[in-house]
Write an enzyme that holds these catalytic residues in place. Structure first.
Site, PDB file in Angstrom:
ATOM      1  N   ASP A  31       0.867  -1.180   0.000  1.00 56.87           N
ATOM      2  CA  ASP A  31       0.000   0.000   0.000  1.00 56.87           C
ATOM      3  C   ASP A  31       0.905   1.231   0.000  1.00 56.87           C
ATOM      4  O   ASP A  31       1.836   1.327   0.807  1.00 56.87           O
ATOM      5  CB  ASP A  31      -0.904  -0.016   1.241  1.00 56.87           C
ATOM      6  CG  ASP A  31      -2.061   0.954   1.114  1.00 56.87           C
ATOM      7  OD1 ASP A  31      -1.820   2.134   0.816  1.00 56.87           O
ATOM      8  OD2 ASP A  31      -3.209   0.534   1.325  1.00 56.87           O
ATOM      9  N   ILE A  32       0.668   2.151  -0.935  1.00 52.81           N
ATOM     10  CA  ILE A  32       1.555   3.330  -1.041  1.00 52.81           C
ATOM     11  C   ILE A  32       1.194   4.424  -0.032  1.00 52.81           C
ATOM     12  O   ILE A  32       1.886   5.436   0.061  1.00 52.81           O
ATOM     13  CB  ILE A  32       1.576   3.920  -2.472  1.00 52.81           C
ATOM     14  CG1 ILE A  32       0.174   4.224  -2.973  1.00 52.81           C
ATOM     15  CG2 ILE A  32       2.322   2.988  -3.419  1.00 52.81           C
ATOM     16  CD1 ILE A  32       0.163   5.005  -4.288  1.00 52.81           C
ATOM     17  N   GLN A  94     -14.190   2.530   1.923  1.00 56.02           N
ATOM     18  CA  GLN A  94     -13.632   1.846   0.743  1.00 56.02           C
ATOM     19  C   GLN A  94     -13.338   2.909  -0.301  1.00 56.02           C
ATOM     20  O   GLN A  94     -14.235   3.640  -0.735  1.00 56.02           O
ATOM     21  CB  GLN A  94     -14.621   0.811   0.179  1.00 56.02           C
ATOM     22  CG  GLN A  94     -14.034   0.053  -1.010  1.00 56.02           C
ATOM     23  CD  GLN A  94     -14.999  -0.957  -1.621  1.00 56.02           C
ATOM     24  OE1 GLN A  94     -16.196  -0.945  -1.338  1.00 56.02           O
ATOM     25  NE2 GLN A  94     -14.478  -1.817  -2.475  1.00 56.02           N
ATOM     26  N   HIS A 100     -10.390  -6.107  -2.113  1.00 56.06           N
ATOM     27  CA  HIS A 100      -9.021  -6.265  -1.614  1.00 56.06           C
ATOM     28  C   HIS A 100      -9.022  -6.477  -0.117  1.00 56.06           C
ATOM     29  O   HIS A 100      -9.944  -6.071   0.583  1.00 56.06           O
ATOM     30  CB  HIS A 100      -8.159  -5.044  -1.964  1.00 56.06           C
ATOM     31  CG  HIS A 100      -8.734  -3.731  -1.513  1.00 56.06           C
ATOM     32  ND1 HIS A 100      -9.725  -3.064  -2.211  1.00 56.06           N
ATOM     33  CD2 HIS A 100      -8.458  -2.963  -0.433  1.00 56.06           C
ATOM     34  CE1 HIS A 100     -10.022  -1.941  -1.584  1.00 56.06           C
ATOM     35  NE2 HIS A 100      -9.290  -1.868  -0.496  1.00 56.06           N
ATOM     36  N   HIS A 102      -6.572  -5.818   3.300  1.00 63.73           N
ATOM     37  CA  HIS A 102      -5.397  -5.160   3.866  1.00 63.73           C
ATOM     38  C   HIS A 102      -4.702  -6.129   4.816  1.00 63.73           C
ATOM     39  O   HIS A 102      -5.358  -6.730   5.672  1.00 63.73           O
ATOM     40  CB  HIS A 102      -5.802  -3.932   4.697  1.00 63.73           C
ATOM     41  CG  HIS A 102      -6.436  -2.832   3.908  1.00 63.73           C
ATOM     42  ND1 HIS A 102      -5.735  -1.738   3.463  1.00 63.73           N
ATOM     43  CD2 HIS A 102      -7.712  -2.648   3.491  1.00 63.73           C
ATOM     44  CE1 HIS A 102      -6.558  -0.925   2.807  1.00 63.73           C
ATOM     45  NE2 HIS A 102      -7.767  -1.453   2.811  1.00 63.73           N
TER      46      HIS A 102
HETATM   47  P1  AMP Z   1      -9.728   0.924   0.858  1.00 61.45           P
HETATM   48  O1  AMP Z   1      -9.851   2.224   1.599  1.00 61.45           O
HETATM   49  O2  AMP Z   1     -10.013  -0.273   1.717  1.00 61.45           O
HETATM   50  O3  AMP Z   1     -10.485   0.932  -0.436  1.00 61.45           O
HETATM   51  O4  AMP Z   1      -8.197   0.795   0.513  1.00 61.45           O
HETATM   52  C1  AMP Z   1      -7.632   1.131  -0.710  1.00 61.45           C
HETATM   53  C2  AMP Z   1      -6.154   1.240  -0.471  1.00 61.45           C
HETATM   54  O5  AMP Z   1      -5.521   1.268  -1.729  1.00 61.45           O
HETATM   55  C3  AMP Z   1      -5.725   2.485   0.289  1.00 61.45           C
HETATM   56  O6  AMP Z   1      -5.107   2.118   1.501  1.00 61.45           O
HETATM   57  C4  AMP Z   1      -4.756   3.168  -0.675  1.00 61.45           C
HETATM   58  O7  AMP Z   1      -3.656   3.709  -0.014  1.00 61.45           O
HETATM   59  C5  AMP Z   1      -4.357   2.044  -1.583  1.00 61.45           C
HETATM   60  N1  AMP Z   1      -3.934   2.427  -2.927  1.00 61.45           N
HETATM   61  C6  AMP Z   1      -4.583   3.241  -3.798  1.00 61.45           C
HETATM   62  N2  AMP Z   1      -3.905   3.324  -4.956  1.00 61.45           N
HETATM   63  C7  AMP Z   1      -2.809   2.543  -4.808  1.00 61.45           C
HETATM   64  C8  AMP Z   1      -1.705   2.209  -5.664  1.00 61.45           C
HETATM   65  N3  AMP Z   1      -1.596   2.703  -6.904  1.00 61.45           N
HETATM   66  N4  AMP Z   1      -0.751   1.375  -5.183  1.00 61.45           N
HETATM   67  C9  AMP Z   1      -0.842   0.879  -3.938  1.00 61.45           C
HETATM   68  N5  AMP Z   1      -1.853   1.151  -3.091  1.00 61.45           N
HETATM   69  C10 AMP Z   1      -2.828   1.973  -3.512  1.00 61.45           C
END
Ligand code: AMP
Length: 138
Positions: A31-32, A94, A100, A102
């Site tokens: 996660d970035i 979300q 996905h 975490h």
């Molecule tokens: P959620 O809030 O459960 O939908 O989590 C989505 C996650 O995706 C968040 O923690 C973001 O930081 C992560 N995210 C979004 N874009 C990217 C990306 N390009 N590479 C890695 N993580 C990402």
């Protein structure tokens, strides 16, 4: 593949990621915007928006990979604890509509909230951790 889905684009190799593991059905990458160092996302390659629509096969494959990655994160960082977490819908924070999980290492008394703010991490540190975790996947 869904149009305009950032995770589908990662699966397709159209945008980069710090990959830690992949198999036929799933992909795991850093996660970035990590809540803590070692925060990894695990996704099915196929696009499903949420837990209500994901197939039995895809959720099972994602859970298998999430546990595998969780063990590698634990071996690499020895966190005080770990959450495997999955969010559905706006109120649940979300932000990416591709199912996905975490893998979220925790520190004692870190007060991490369920709806955390997205804050970009240090990409050099994330990349270096991705290599260490990838090496620890068994
Ligand atoms: P959620 O809030 O459960 O939908 O989590 C989505 C996650 O995706 C968040 O923690 C973001 O930081 C992560 N995210 C979004 N874009 C990217 C990306 N390009 N590479 C890695 N993580 C990402």
């Amino acid at each position: 593949m869904a149009a305009d889905c950032i995770f589908c684009k990662i699966v397709a190799g159209e945008i980069p990621c710090f990959k830690v593991f992949e198999d036929e059905d799933t992909l795991a990458f850093m996660d970035i915007n990590p809540v803590h160092p070692g925060h990894v996302l695990v996704i099915p390659r196929e696009h499903y928006p949420n837990v209500f629509e994901v197939s039995d096969e895809a959720i099972a494959a994602t859970a298998r990979t999430a546990r595998r990655v969780a063990r590698a994160v634990r071996a690499t960082l020895q966190p005080d604890g770990m959450n495997l977490l999955q969010c559905n819908g706006e109120a649940a924070a979300q932000s990416v509509l591709h199912f996905h999980m975490h893998v979220l290492p925790r520190a004692m008394n870190d007060r991490a909230a369920l709806n955390w703010p997205l804050k970009p991490g240090n990409m050099d540190e994330i990349q270096s951790l991705s290599k260490r975790i990838a090496r620890a996947v068994e």
